[in-house]
Design a protein around this motif. Structure first.
Motif, short mmCIF file in Angstrom:
data_model
loop_
_atom_site.label_atom_id
_atom_site.label_comp_id
_atom_site.label_asym_id
_atom_site.label_seq_id
_atom_site.Cartn_x
_atom_site.Cartn_y
_atom_site.Cartn_z
N ILE A 72 -3.77 14.80 -14.85
CA ILE A 72 -2.86 14.69 -13.72
C ILE A 72 -3.60 14.62 -12.39
O ILE A 72 -3.14 14.00 -11.44
CB ILE A 72 -1.81 15.82 -13.73
CG1 ILE A 72 -0.66 15.51 -12.77
CG2 ILE A 72 -2.44 17.16 -13.40
CD1 ILE A 72 0.23 14.41 -13.20
N GLY A 73 -4.79 15.19 -12.32
CA GLY A 73 -5.58 15.15 -11.09
C GLY A 73 -6.02 13.75 -10.70
O GLY A 73 -6.42 13.52 -9.56
N ARG A 74 -5.94 12.79 -11.62
CA ARG A 74 -6.31 11.41 -11.31
C ARG A 74 -5.18 10.66 -10.61
O ARG A 74 -5.37 9.52 -10.20
CB ARG A 74 -6.69 10.68 -12.59
CG ARG A 74 -7.90 11.26 -13.28
CD ARG A 74 -8.17 10.58 -14.57
NE ARG A 74 -9.01 9.42 -14.35
CZ ARG A 74 -9.26 8.49 -15.26
NH1 ARG A 74 -8.71 8.57 -16.45
NH2 ARG A 74 -10.05 7.48 -14.99
N VAL A 75 -4.02 11.29 -10.51
CA VAL A 75 -2.87 10.64 -9.90
C VAL A 75 -2.77 11.10 -8.44
O VAL A 75 -2.57 12.27 -8.17
CB VAL A 75 -1.57 10.98 -10.66
CG1 VAL A 75 -0.38 10.33 -9.99
CG2 VAL A 75 -1.68 10.56 -12.12
N PRO A 76 -2.94 10.16 -7.51
CA PRO A 76 -2.86 10.53 -6.09
C PRO A 76 -1.50 11.11 -5.72
O PRO A 76 -0.49 10.79 -6.35
CB PRO A 76 -3.08 9.20 -5.36
CG PRO A 76 -3.74 8.32 -6.35
CD PRO A 76 -3.23 8.76 -7.69
N THR A 77 -1.48 11.93 -4.72
CA THR A 77 -0.22 12.53 -4.27
C THR A 77 0.20 12.02 -2.89
O THR A 77 1.22 12.44 -2.38
CB THR A 77 -0.36 14.06 -4.21
OG1 THR A 77 -1.44 14.40 -3.32
CG2 THR A 77 -0.62 14.65 -5.59
N ASP A 78 -0.58 11.11 -2.32
CA ASP A 78 -0.27 10.64 -0.97
C ASP A 78 0.56 9.35 -0.95
O ASP A 78 0.87 8.84 0.12
CB ASP A 78 -1.56 10.43 -0.18
CG ASP A 78 -2.47 9.39 -0.79
OD1 ASP A 78 -2.37 9.13 -2.00
OD2 ASP A 78 -3.30 8.83 -0.04
N GLY A 130 0.80 -1.22 0.00
CA GLY A 130 0.00 0.00 0.00
C GLY A 130 0.83 1.27 0.00
O GLY A 130 0.32 2.34 0.30
N GLU A 131 2.10 1.16 -0.37
CA GLU A 131 3.00 2.31 -0.35
C GLU A 131 3.10 3.00 -1.71
O GLU A 131 3.70 4.07 -1.82
CB GLU A 131 4.39 1.87 0.09
CG GLU A 131 4.43 1.34 1.51
CD GLU A 131 5.79 0.81 1.89
OE1 GLU A 131 6.79 1.19 1.26
OE2 GLU A 131 5.86 0.00 2.83
N ALA A 132 2.53 2.40 -2.75
CA ALA A 132 2.64 2.97 -4.10
C ALA A 132 1.43 2.57 -4.92
O ALA A 132 0.72 1.63 -4.58
CB ALA A 132 3.92 2.47 -4.77
N ILE A 133 1.23 3.31 -6.00
CA ILE A 133 0.21 2.95 -6.98
C ILE A 133 0.88 2.83 -8.34
O ILE A 133 1.93 3.43 -8.58
CB ILE A 133 -0.94 3.97 -7.05
CG1 ILE A 133 -0.42 5.33 -7.49
CG2 ILE A 133 -1.67 4.06 -5.74
CD1 ILE A 133 -1.49 6.18 -8.10
N LEU A 134 0.27 2.06 -9.22
CA LEU A 134 0.76 1.93 -10.59
C LEU A 134 -0.06 2.82 -11.50
O LEU A 134 -1.29 2.85 -11.41
CB LEU A 134 0.62 0.49 -11.07
CG LEU A 134 1.48 -0.55 -10.38
CD1 LEU A 134 1.11 -1.94 -10.89
CD2 LEU A 134 2.95 -0.27 -10.62
N VAL A 135 0.61 3.52 -12.38
CA VAL A 135 -0.05 4.35 -13.39
C VAL A 135 0.45 3.90 -14.75
O VAL A 135 1.63 4.02 -15.06
CB VAL A 135 0.23 5.86 -13.17
CG1 VAL A 135 -0.36 6.68 -14.30
CG2 VAL A 135 -0.32 6.31 -11.83
N ASP A 136 -0.46 3.37 -15.54
CA ASP A 136 -0.17 2.89 -16.88
C ASP A 136 -0.35 4.07 -17.83
O ASP A 136 -1.43 4.61 -17.95
CB ASP A 136 -1.14 1.77 -17.24
CG ASP A 136 -0.84 1.07 -18.54
OD1 ASP A 136 -0.28 1.72 -19.45
OD2 ASP A 136 -1.17 -0.12 -18.65
#
Length: 69
Positions: A56-62, A23-29
């Motif tokens: 870019i707003g769809r990419v979480p910043t947390d 839960g420390e990262a997300i994947l963005v394709d």
């Protein structure tokens, strides 16, 4: 080792999987629609490179973000 910050880093698929599973990262394709439709990593977010700036707003910043194509 993966460092925080805005500098891009290359990581192995195993390291990416471990970060996502913890839960420390997300994947963005960042592939385009046809490539995404042909198959993608389960749980990845789809933000095509051609529309990345507008979406870019769809990419979480947390969390750490791992982009792949």
């Amino acid at each position: 080792m993966i460092s925080a910050g805005s500098t891009p880093n290359d990581i192995s698929p195993r390291a990416a999987r471990d970060l996502v599973e913890r839960g420390e990262a997300i994947l963005v394709d960042v592939r385009e629609d046809g490539e995404w439709s042909a198959g993608h990593v389960p749980g990845a977010r789809h933000v095509p490179l051609s529309r990345f700036e507008a979406m870019i707003g769809r990419v979480p910043t947390d969390k750490r973000v791992i982009h792949y194509c």
